[in-house]
Design a protein around this motif. Structure first.
Motif, PDB file in Angstrom:
ATOM      1  N   LEU A  77      73.357 -56.502 104.812  1.00 55.25           N
ATOM      2  CA  LEU A  77      73.897 -55.429 105.643  1.00 55.25           C
ATOM      3  C   LEU A  77      75.180 -54.894 105.020  1.00 55.25           C
ATOM      4  O   LEU A  77      75.966 -55.648 104.441  1.00 55.25           O
ATOM      5  CB  LEU A  77      74.209 -55.943 107.049  1.00 55.25           C
ATOM      6  N   PRO A  78      75.411 -53.589 105.163  1.00 52.93           N
ATOM      7  CA  PRO A  78      76.685 -53.041 104.692  1.00 52.93           C
ATOM      8  C   PRO A  78      77.864 -53.730 105.391  1.00 52.93           C
ATOM      9  O   PRO A  78      77.769 -54.110 106.562  1.00 52.93           O
ATOM     10  CB  PRO A  78      76.603 -51.568 105.088  1.00 52.93           C
ATOM     11  N   ALA A  79      78.948 -53.876 104.703  1.00 51.39           N
ATOM     12  CA  ALA A  79      80.116 -54.589 105.228  1.00 51.39           C
ATOM     13  C   ALA A  79      80.706 -53.935 106.471  1.00 51.39           C
ATOM     14  O   ALA A  79      81.358 -54.605 107.262  1.00 51.39           O
ATOM     15  CB  ALA A  79      81.185 -54.701 104.146  1.00 51.39           C
ATOM     16  N   ASN A  80      80.478 -52.639 106.649  1.00 56.87           N
ATOM     17  CA  ASN A  80      81.076 -51.959 107.806  1.00 56.87           C
ATOM     18  C   ASN A  80      80.246 -52.068 109.082  1.00 56.87           C
ATOM     19  O   ASN A  80      80.620 -51.530 110.112  1.00 56.87           O
ATOM     20  CB  ASN A  80      81.347 -50.493 107.468  1.00 56.87           C
ATOM     21  N   VAL A  81      79.116 -52.784 109.064  1.00 55.76           N
ATOM     22  CA  VAL A  81      78.318 -52.992 110.272  1.00 55.76           C
ATOM     23  C   VAL A  81      79.032 -54.010 111.145  1.00 55.76           C
ATOM     24  O   VAL A  81      79.296 -55.132 110.722  1.00 55.76           O
ATOM     25  CB  VAL A  81      76.887 -53.475 109.934  1.00 55.76           C
ATOM     26  N   ARG A  82      79.379 -53.594 112.357  1.00 59.69           N
ATOM     27  CA  ARG A  82      80.089 -54.480 113.272  1.00 59.69           C
ATOM     28  C   ARG A  82      79.268 -54.842 114.499  1.00 59.69           C
ATOM     29  O   ARG A  82      79.601 -55.760 115.228  1.00 59.69           O
ATOM     30  CB  ARG A  82      81.406 -53.845 113.703  1.00 59.69           C
ATOM     31  N   ALA A  83      78.183 -54.094 114.744  1.00 62.07           N
ATOM     32  CA  ALA A  83      77.356 -54.354 115.922  1.00 62.07           C
ATOM     33  C   ALA A  83      75.945 -53.821 115.685  1.00 62.07           C
ATOM     34  O   ALA A  83      75.751 -52.894 114.894  1.00 62.07           O
ATOM     35  CB  ALA A  83      77.963 -53.695 117.152  1.00 62.07           C
ATOM     36  N   ILE A  84      74.975 -54.443 116.376  1.00 63.70           N
ATOM     37  CA  ILE A  84      73.574 -54.035 116.278  1.00 63.70           C
ATOM     38  C   ILE A  84      72.986 -54.022 117.680  1.00 63.70           C
ATOM     39  O   ILE A  84      73.252 -54.920 118.474  1.00 63.70           O
ATOM     40  CB  ILE A  84      72.770 -55.016 115.404  1.00 63.70           C
ATOM     41  N   ILE A  85      72.193 -53.003 117.981  1.00 62.38           N
ATOM     42  CA  ILE A  85      71.432 -52.959 119.226  1.00 62.38           C
ATOM     43  C   ILE A  85      69.969 -53.220 118.874  1.00 62.38           C
ATOM     44  O   ILE A  85      69.399 -52.533 118.029  1.00 62.38           O
ATOM     45  CB  ILE A  85      71.567 -51.600 119.940  1.00 62.38           C
ATOM     46  N   PHE A  86      69.392 -54.258 119.485  1.00 59.71           N
ATOM     47  CA  PHE A  86      67.999 -54.609 119.255  1.00 59.71           C
ATOM     48  C   PHE A  86      67.152 -54.189 120.445  1.00 59.71           C
ATOM     49  O   PHE A  86      67.502 -54.490 121.589  1.00 59.71           O
ATOM     50  CB  PHE A  86      67.833 -56.134 119.122  1.00 59.71           C
ATOM     51  N   ASP A  87      66.037 -53.523 120.177  1.00 59.87           N
ATOM     52  CA  ASP A  87      65.029 -53.304 121.205  1.00 59.87           C
ATOM     53  C   ASP A  87      64.203 -54.582 121.270  1.00 59.87           C
ATOM     54  O   ASP A  87      63.882 -55.167 120.238  1.00 59.87           O
ATOM     55  CB  ASP A  87      64.147 -52.111 120.850  1.00 59.87           C
ATOM     56  N   LEU A  88      63.889 -55.045 122.451  1.00 61.11           N
ATOM     57  CA  LEU A  88      63.163 -56.300 122.587  1.00 61.11           C
ATOM     58  C   LEU A  88      61.690 -56.161 122.233  1.00 61.11           C
ATOM     59  O   LEU A  88      61.207 -56.795 121.302  1.00 61.11           O
ATOM     60  CB  LEU A  88      63.317 -56.847 124.008  1.00 61.11           C
TER      61      LEU A  88
END
Length: 64
Positions: free
Chosen positions: A7-18
């Protein structure tokens, strides 16, 4: 979990669809405990989303 390491270093959060992303039907698409542990290790916050009105929060927690 190889993808998480790239992942790019600037990724701080992820939203996952279940449905269809973290699981298909009754089967998970990956090792969920390892996924969430790795995200925590990398200090990446996550949120879970679904448009299913059938399952309760308690039943989702059980599947995790």
């Amino acid at each position: 979990m190889q993808q998480i390491q790239t992942l790019p270093a600037n990724v701080r959060a992820i939203i996952f669809d279940l449905d269809g992303v973290l699981w298909r039907g009754r089967n998970s698409t990956c090792d969920l405990p390892t996924l969430f542990h790795k995200l925590s290790e990398l200090s990446i916050k996550y949120m879970l989303a679904t448009n299913s009105g059938v399952e309760t929060i308690a039943s989702i927690k059980e599947r995790m």
